[in-house]
Design an enzyme around this catalytic site. Structure first.
Site, PDB file in Angstrom:
ATOM      1  N   GLY A  14       2.353 -23.564 -18.882  1.00 26.43           N
ATOM      2  CA  GLY A  14       3.216 -22.412 -19.101  1.00 26.43           C
ATOM      3  C   GLY A  14       4.353 -22.397 -18.096  1.00 26.43           C
ATOM      4  O   GLY A  14       4.985 -23.409 -17.809  1.00 26.43           O
ATOM      5  N   SER A  15       4.591 -21.241 -17.490  1.00 30.75           N
ATOM      6  CA  SER A  15       5.781 -21.046 -16.663  1.00 30.75           C
ATOM      7  C   SER A  15       5.770 -21.785 -15.341  1.00 30.75           C
ATOM      8  O   SER A  15       6.783 -21.780 -14.632  1.00 30.75           O
ATOM      9  CB  SER A  15       5.984 -19.542 -16.408  1.00 30.75           C
ATOM     10  OG  SER A  15       6.387 -18.894 -17.596  1.00 30.75           O
ATOM     11  N   ILE A  16       4.681 -22.423 -14.971  1.00 33.47           N
ATOM     12  CA  ILE A  16       4.734 -23.297 -13.797  1.00 33.47           C
ATOM     13  C   ILE A  16       5.751 -24.414 -14.040  1.00 33.47           C
ATOM     14  O   ILE A  16       6.313 -24.972 -13.099  1.00 33.47           O
ATOM     15  CB  ILE A  16       3.333 -23.852 -13.471  1.00 33.47           C
ATOM     16  CG1 ILE A  16       2.396 -22.696 -13.075  1.00 33.47           C
ATOM     17  CG2 ILE A  16       3.377 -24.878 -12.352  1.00 33.47           C
ATOM     18  CD1 ILE A  16       0.956 -23.114 -12.861  1.00 33.47           C
ATOM     19  N   THR A  17       6.025 -24.715 -15.313  1.00 31.71           N
ATOM     20  CA  THR A  17       7.100 -25.655 -15.668  1.00 31.71           C
ATOM     21  C   THR A  17       8.411 -25.262 -14.995  1.00 31.71           C
ATOM     22  O   THR A  17       9.187 -26.119 -14.568  1.00 31.71           O
ATOM     23  CB  THR A  17       7.283 -25.680 -17.198  1.00 31.71           C
ATOM     24  OG1 THR A  17       6.042 -26.030 -17.827  1.00 31.71           O
ATOM     25  CG2 THR A  17       8.351 -26.674 -17.615  1.00 31.71           C
ATOM     26  N   LYS A  18       8.661 -23.954 -14.886  1.00 39.51           N
ATOM     27  CA  LYS A  18       9.919 -23.470 -14.303  1.00 39.51           C
ATOM     28  C   LYS A  18      10.115 -23.949 -12.875  1.00 39.51           C
ATOM     29  O   LYS A  18      11.243 -24.184 -12.428  1.00 39.51           O
ATOM     30  CB  LYS A  18       9.965 -21.944 -14.347  1.00 39.51           C
ATOM     31  CG  LYS A  18      10.015 -21.318 -15.729  1.00 39.51           C
ATOM     32  CD  LYS A  18      10.069 -19.802 -15.630  1.00 39.51           C
ATOM     33  CE  LYS A  18      10.252 -19.126 -16.990  1.00 39.51           C
ATOM     34  NZ  LYS A  18       9.045 -19.198 -17.832  1.00 39.51           N
TER      35      LYS A  18
END
Length: 448
Positions: free
Chosen positions: A58-62
């Site tokens: 999820g947003s750990i990609t950011k």
């Protein structure tokens, strides 16, 4: 770790998996750049998940997109104060700066227009940009924190334009490969967990979709493992592997805006969540996509961090679990301070240390073990900052009141340092030294 510590960590993991009804839940603790403990509960198919089982981040990609952007900044290809229009022209929100996009203060809409992007096949950049031509900006840029998945879709495109290849190719070549993160991919490969929703009133599961998010993929597409995410957590704590400088990473971890404005506990730096918990300052990110929850947090001061992955849409207290794993580790096996050792200091730099005065107020200038200077009030509170060298007798403020300001060493005819000029404030060796260029001069009769 001690057997008793490992049992306490595993018990906390087991309790979360049972109470949160997670089909599977894996977690790890990192210390000093390595995984010190890991555990798993539940099943992936017929087997227990392992440290090599992929889950969606999820947003750990950011955080990886943000790292790619900061690499561009460090190479001189952009400035964080640049408006987006300078690098990605033709959008309806080009006045927002790159720093605002990274810190979720651009005012951009939180989600892309149209269908729920996390559950729908994603469109390309042209289609996303077209959908944002009207009403994309919800708040004045810089006004306040407003989490924006769209903002990181935009930053992914910015990275791709600068590098001439896809955002994922950039992340893989510049970040994942140097850090040895070979099991972090845009789609599941090999052993992986299937994402599920758990029925709120019965112990039954519903498979969740995981389509490619297209231009929104930089906001939450990647899959990874405990082993790879452990390396990433260690990276965020300071084990940079040459991907970023330590100073740039510290800049990313510095709070830019707060989420809860009364007494802040969470906020954002540059692409990183920052948090205060039980006296610790933590950095990392959480993540959620249909069927998955993830979190990574680390205390850079102690080098202790935790990471958790679950294949459930909701129900698992993923952030609290991370915080508790860090707390258990620090309570039972507190990190030891780094062993002090003497170091070599340039004699000219050593001569600058000691007592200086801002007017009548005494300050102490010290050389730190990392080569930085610290300027602190000799007694009580006041304006304190650290400085790093930028040239002969010039230093730049890193934090505190003087962040970004220049400290210049003034020298007399014999080359002896006789004053410091810090953002026009003159510090002298004695209070209001007549030999120093004190603005307004010093009364000729002196102290009386």
């Amino acid at each position: 770790m001690l057997d008793s510590t490992e049992l306490a960590l595993y018990r906390r993991l087991a309790r979360e998996q049972a109470v949160g009804r997670a089909p599977s839940l894996v977690a790890a603790v990192v210390r000093d750049g390595e995984i010190a403990w890991s555990g798993a509960r539940g099943r992936v198919g017929a087997d227990r998940p392992t440290d090599d089982t992929q889950y969606r981040l999820g947003s750990i990609t950011k955080t990886m997109i943000a790292t790619a952007v900061l690499r561009l900044r460090d190479e001189g290809k952009l400035e964080l104060t640049d408006p987006l229009e300078r690098h990605l022209s033709g959008t309806a929100f080009g006045s927002a700066t790159i720093a605002q996009l990274l810190s979720h203060t651009s005012g951009l809409t939180s989600e892309s227009p149209g269908q729920w992007w996390e559950r729908s096949p994603g469109a390309d950049w042209a289609a996303l940009a077209s959908s944002l031509e009207k009403d994309a900006t919800k708040l004045r840029p810089g006004f306040k924190f407003h989490y924006s998945n769209v903002g990181f879709g935009v930053l992914g495109e910015l990275v791709a334009r600068h590098r001439g290849r896809s955002w994922y190719d950039v992340v893989r070549e510049e970040i994942l490969t140097p850090l040895g993160m070979h099991r972090t991919t845009p789609h599941p490969e090999g052993a992986h967990a299937e994402g599920f929703a758990v029925h709120p009133f019965a112990d039954v599961l519903l498979p969740e979709p995981s389509p490619d998010a297209g231009a929104m993929a930089p906001a939450g597409q990647l899959w990874s493992t405990i082993t790879d995410l452990g390396r990433w957590t260690s990276f965020l704590g300071g084990h940079t592997g040459g991907v970023l400088s330590g100073g740039t990473l510290a800049e990313m971890r510095t709070m830019n805006t707060v989420d809860d404005t009364e007494v802040w506990t969470t906020g954002f730096g540059l692409g990183l969540m920052v948090a205060r918990h039980q006296g610790r300052h933590l950095a990392g990110h959480t993540g959620s996509m249909p069927g998955f929850l993830a979190a990574t947090l680390i205390d850079a001061a102690t080098g202790t961090g935790a990471l958790c992955l679950a294949n459930s849409t909701s129900g698992v207290g993923i952030t609290t679990l991370c915080l508790d794993l860090i707390g258990i580790t620090e309570e039972r096996e507190p990190a030891l301070p780094a062993e002090w050792q003497p170091s070599t200091v340039d004699p000219k730099l050593l001569a600058l240390t000691g007592l200086w005065h801002w007017g009548p107020t005494p300050y102490l200038l010290r050389v730190q073990s990392d080569g930085l200077l610290s300027l602190d009030p000799a007694t009580g509170g006041g304006r304190a900052s650290r400085f790093h060298p930028t040239g002969p007798d010039q230093w730049l403020g890193l934090d505190g009141y003087y962040a970004g300001e220049t400290l210049t060493v003034g020298r007399g005819p014999d080359g002896t340092a006789d004053h410091l000029n810090l953002a026009t404030f003159i510090f002298s060796r004695t209070p209001y030294d007549p030999a120093a260029p004190i603005p307004g001069g010093v009364d000729e009769a002196g102290w009386r």
